[in-house]
Design a protein around this motif. Sequence first.
Motif, PDB file in Angstrom:
ATOM      1  N   HIS A   1       0.836  -1.128  -0.130  1.00  0.00           N
ATOM      2  CA  HIS A   1       0.119   0.058   0.150  1.00  0.00           C
ATOM      3  C   HIS A   1       0.884   1.152  -0.045  1.00  0.00           C
ATOM      4  O   HIS A   1       1.949   1.076   0.648  1.00  0.00           O
ATOM      5  CB  HIS A   1      -1.131  -0.071   1.139  1.00  0.00           C
ATOM      6  CG  HIS A   1      -1.905   1.020   1.282  1.00  0.00           C
ATOM      7  ND1 HIS A   1      -1.848   2.578   1.505  1.00  0.00           N
ATOM      8  CD2 HIS A   1      -3.287   0.830   0.808  1.00  0.00           C
ATOM      9  CE1 HIS A   1      -3.060   3.097   1.413  1.00  0.00           C
ATOM     10  NE2 HIS A   1      -3.784   2.125   0.817  1.00  0.00           N
ATOM     11  N   PRO A   2       0.402   2.283  -0.658  1.00  0.00           N
ATOM     12  CA  PRO A   2       1.501   3.509  -0.705  1.00  0.00           C
ATOM     13  C   PRO A   2       1.466   4.088   0.691  1.00  0.00           C
ATOM     14  O   PRO A   2       2.712   4.945   0.751  1.00  0.00           O
ATOM     15  CB  PRO A   2       0.227   4.388  -1.565  1.00  0.00           C
ATOM     16  CG  PRO A   2      -0.327   3.736  -2.278  1.00  0.00           C
ATOM     17  CD  PRO A   2      -0.672   2.536  -1.583  1.00  0.00           C
ATOM     18  N   LEU A   3       0.821   3.848   1.581  1.00  0.00           N
ATOM     19  CA  LEU A   3       0.986   4.368   2.987  1.00  0.00           C
ATOM     20  C   LEU A   3       2.020   3.574   3.854  1.00  0.00           C
ATOM     21  O   LEU A   3       2.124   3.812   5.122  1.00  0.00           O
ATOM     22  CB  LEU A   3      -0.337   4.681   3.865  1.00  0.00           C
ATOM     23  CG  LEU A   3      -1.088   5.764   3.144  1.00  0.00           C
ATOM     24  CD1 LEU A   3      -2.531   5.784   3.956  1.00  0.00           C
ATOM     25  CD2 LEU A   3      -0.686   6.950   2.806  1.00  0.00           C
TER      26      LEU A   3
ATOM     27  N   HIS B   1      -4.317  12.275   3.953  1.00  0.00           N
ATOM     28  CA  HIS B   1      -3.747  10.860   3.422  1.00  0.00           C
ATOM     29  C   HIS B   1      -4.931   9.840   3.221  1.00  0.00           C
ATOM     30  O   HIS B   1      -5.000   9.106   2.549  1.00  0.00           O
ATOM     31  CB  HIS B   1      -2.461  10.381   4.059  1.00  0.00           C
ATOM     32  CG  HIS B   1      -1.555  11.598   4.013  1.00  0.00           C
ATOM     33  ND1 HIS B   1      -0.667  11.932   5.145  1.00  0.00           N
ATOM     34  CD2 HIS B   1      -0.964  12.226   3.108  1.00  0.00           C
ATOM     35  CE1 HIS B   1       0.213  12.959   4.751  1.00  0.00           C
ATOM     36  NE2 HIS B   1      -0.026  12.860   3.631  1.00  0.00           N
ATOM     37  N   LEU B   2      -5.555   9.772   4.460  1.00  0.00           N
ATOM     38  CA  LEU B   2      -6.482   8.672   4.725  1.00  0.00           C
ATOM     39  C   LEU B   2      -7.594   8.918   3.662  1.00  0.00           C
ATOM     40  O   LEU B   2      -8.190   7.916   3.225  1.00  0.00           O
ATOM     41  CB  LEU B   2      -6.865   8.624   6.135  1.00  0.00           C
ATOM     42  CG  LEU B   2      -5.836   8.352   7.257  1.00  0.00           C
ATOM     43  CD1 LEU B   2      -6.308   8.412   8.679  1.00  0.00           C
ATOM     44  CD2 LEU B   2      -5.158   6.835   7.028  1.00  0.00           C
ATOM     45  N   ARG B   3      -8.032  10.069   3.633  1.00  0.00           N
ATOM     46  CA  ARG B   3      -9.088  10.344   2.694  1.00  0.00           C
ATOM     47  C   ARG B   3      -8.759  10.051   1.170  1.00  0.00           C
ATOM     48  O   ARG B   3      -9.785   9.914   0.527  1.00  0.00           O
ATOM     49  CB  ARG B   3      -9.719  11.665   2.832  1.00  0.00           C
ATOM     50  CG  ARG B   3     -10.242  12.344   4.182  1.00  0.00           C
ATOM     51  CD  ARG B   3     -10.449  13.893   4.300  1.00  0.00           C
ATOM     52  NE  ARG B   3     -10.958  14.044   5.535  1.00  0.00           N
ATOM     53  CZ  ARG B   3     -10.930  15.309   6.096  1.00  0.00           C
ATOM     54  NH1 ARG B   3     -10.298  16.206   5.639  1.00  0.00           N
ATOM     55  NH2 ARG B   3     -11.527  15.532   7.239  1.00  0.00           N
ATOM     56  N   ALA B   4      -7.662   9.922   0.960  1.00  0.00           N
ATOM     57  CA  ALA B   4      -7.094   9.708  -0.581  1.00  0.00           C
ATOM     58  C   ALA B   4      -7.076   8.440  -0.923  1.00  0.00           C
ATOM     59  O   ALA B   4      -6.941   7.997  -2.076  1.00  0.00           O
ATOM     60  CB  ALA B   4      -6.050  10.313  -0.833  1.00  0.00           C
TER      61      ALA B   4
ATOM     62  N   VAL C   1       0.612  -0.415  11.029  1.00  0.00           N
ATOM     63  CA  VAL C   1      -0.384   0.412  11.805  1.00  0.00           C
ATOM     64  C   VAL C   1      -0.087   1.883  11.400  1.00  0.00           C
ATOM     65  O   VAL C   1       0.957   2.450  11.595  1.00  0.00           O
ATOM     66  CB  VAL C   1      -0.285   0.222  13.383  1.00  0.00           C
ATOM     67  CG1 VAL C   1      -1.123   1.129  14.193  1.00  0.00           C
ATOM     68  CG2 VAL C   1      -0.811  -1.072  13.680  1.00  0.00           C
ATOM     69  N   LEU C   2      -1.044   2.500  11.047  1.00  0.00           N
ATOM     70  CA  LEU C   2      -0.938   4.111  10.682  1.00  0.00           C
ATOM     71  C   LEU C   2      -1.130   5.095  11.779  1.00  0.00           C
ATOM     72  O   LEU C   2      -2.539   5.259  12.193  1.00  0.00           O
ATOM     73  CB  LEU C   2      -1.762   4.227   9.452  1.00  0.00           C
ATOM     74  CG  LEU C   2      -1.431   3.408   8.401  1.00  0.00           C
ATOM     75  CD1 LEU C   2      -2.547   3.681   7.220  1.00  0.00           C
ATOM     76  CD2 LEU C   2       0.183   3.318   7.895  1.00  0.00           C
ATOM     77  N   ASN C   3      -0.159   5.788  12.082  1.00  0.00           N
ATOM     78  CA  ASN C   3      -0.329   6.855  13.161  1.00  0.00           C
ATOM     79  C   ASN C   3      -1.278   6.515  14.187  1.00  0.00           C
ATOM     80  O   ASN C   3      -2.619   7.327  14.420  1.00  0.00           O
ATOM     81  CB  ASN C   3      -0.924   8.050  12.538  1.00  0.00           C
ATOM     82  CG  ASN C   3      -0.599   9.307  13.276  1.00  0.00           C
ATOM     83  OD1 ASN C   3      -0.249   9.301  14.662  1.00  0.00           O
ATOM     84  ND2 ASN C   3      -0.527  10.565  12.527  1.00  0.00           N
ATOM     85  N   GLU C   4      -1.165   5.705  15.111  1.00  0.00           N
ATOM     86  CA  GLU C   4      -1.973   5.170  16.195  1.00  0.00           C
ATOM     87  C   GLU C   4      -2.396   6.329  16.993  1.00  0.00           C
ATOM     88  O   GLU C   4      -3.455   6.578  17.782  1.00  0.00           O
ATOM     89  CB  GLU C   4      -1.486   4.044  17.002  1.00  0.00           C
ATOM     90  CG  GLU C   4      -2.293   3.621  18.322  1.00  0.00           C
ATOM     91  CD  GLU C   4      -1.561   2.447  19.000  1.00  0.00           C
ATOM     92  OE1 GLU C   4      -2.108   2.127  20.240  1.00  0.00           O
ATOM     93  OE2 GLU C   4      -0.488   2.118  18.607  1.00  0.00           O
TER      94      GLU C   4
ATOM     95  N   GLN D   1       3.722   9.318  10.132  1.00  0.00           N
ATOM     96  CA  GLN D   1       3.450  10.700   9.496  1.00  0.00           C
ATOM     97  C   GLN D   1       1.953  10.830   8.708  1.00  0.00           C
ATOM     98  O   GLN D   1       1.876  11.909   8.198  1.00  0.00           O
ATOM     99  CB  GLN D   1       4.555  10.703   8.385  1.00  0.00           C
ATOM    100  CG  GLN D   1       5.792  11.002   8.686  1.00  0.00           C
ATOM    101  CD  GLN D   1       6.560   9.724   9.190  1.00  0.00           C
ATOM    102  OE1 GLN D   1       6.220   8.540   8.746  1.00  0.00           O
ATOM    103  NE2 GLN D   1       7.447   9.823  10.143  1.00  0.00           N
ATOM    104  N   VAL D   2       1.349   9.689   8.800  1.00  0.00           N
ATOM    105  CA  VAL D   2      -0.073   9.747   8.030  1.00  0.00           C
ATOM    106  C   VAL D   2      -0.826  10.663   8.759  1.00  0.00           C
ATOM    107  O   VAL D   2      -1.159  10.892   9.892  1.00  0.00           O
ATOM    108  CB  VAL D   2      -0.670   8.485   8.037  1.00  0.00           C
ATOM    109  CG1 VAL D   2      -1.910   8.458   7.654  1.00  0.00           C
ATOM    110  CG2 VAL D   2       0.343   7.586   7.230  1.00  0.00           C
TER     111      VAL D   2
END
Length: 319
Positions: free
Chosen positions: A183-185, A196-199, A260-263, A191-192
């Motif tokens: 995944h791109p993220l 970014h999440l909306r995209a 995990v993205l920006n917990e 840093q997310v």
Amino acid sequence: MLTSLSDLDLRLVRVFLAVVDARGVTAAEATVGARQSTISSQLSVLETRIGFALCERGRGGFRLTPKGERFVVLARALLAQTAQFVAQVQHIDRKLVGTLSIGMIGHASLDENARLAKAIATFRQRDEAVRFHMRVATSTELETQILNQQLDLAIGYFSHRADGIAYSKLFDERQVICCGRGHPLFHHRGQVQIEHLRAHHWVWRTYPVPEEIASISERQVTATADNVDAATVLILSGRHIGYLPKHHAHAFEQRGLIRVLNETAFGFDVPHQLASRPRQRDNPIVQAFCEDLLEAYGKQRGSAASSSRDTSTDGNVNI
């Protein structure tokens, strides 16, 4: 019209409930051990005995009539009482005799399952002859089964608070946003940001979890899942992001399959609660098990039976 009850009537009631649970006559063949034509005939005999139609069945599918829906509740209570009578006679010298039906949503952490197991072990040290029934279902299904008297109690997260059910908080489960390898993220982690999440494409869970508290509006939801396993597969594809329980995501994260993205910014806790009908606090089996369960969680004994209030704003309610 039914004026007395026979052994045949009990058998017919069991057949009817098997059809209800299977959601159709054909689907109930394996459970009942009879062909569709035989089951249909048995249902007709039961309807003749009680004097009204219980269900519609045929090419249009299976559907309970309004009276059939009310009959289901009475039938389950009848069979439960019959089983209770048999168990009490067999173990008449025991203090706690009967059945205990417990529902779970599944995918609890090892620590939480260990606490439940400890409560069961403690309960088994009592003077008892109790048969356990364990069932895994969604939170909405568990609440319905509690109200229909199919379950004595359940453990899970319950967001909408059904009338007639009391809740008591047991523990919190951390929810985190995850993406899969590719995944791109995947390499951005902390840093997310919201933009970014909306995209990116999201997988959304069809069962109620208060995910909206993360305040991420305008998501691109292109997939849905009705359980954690299904959501995990979509996230592992590397084409979707979505929430998973942190303890569940951890094993995949250790293998480099999930990030995990920006917990810190987007993680939140969901309270898991013990739910039951308020009147169940008078059932000695339920009361004893709730005491052992709350003790396993470090709660005070007796809180499971001290109140019949439904719920409070923080979820800490006695049952």
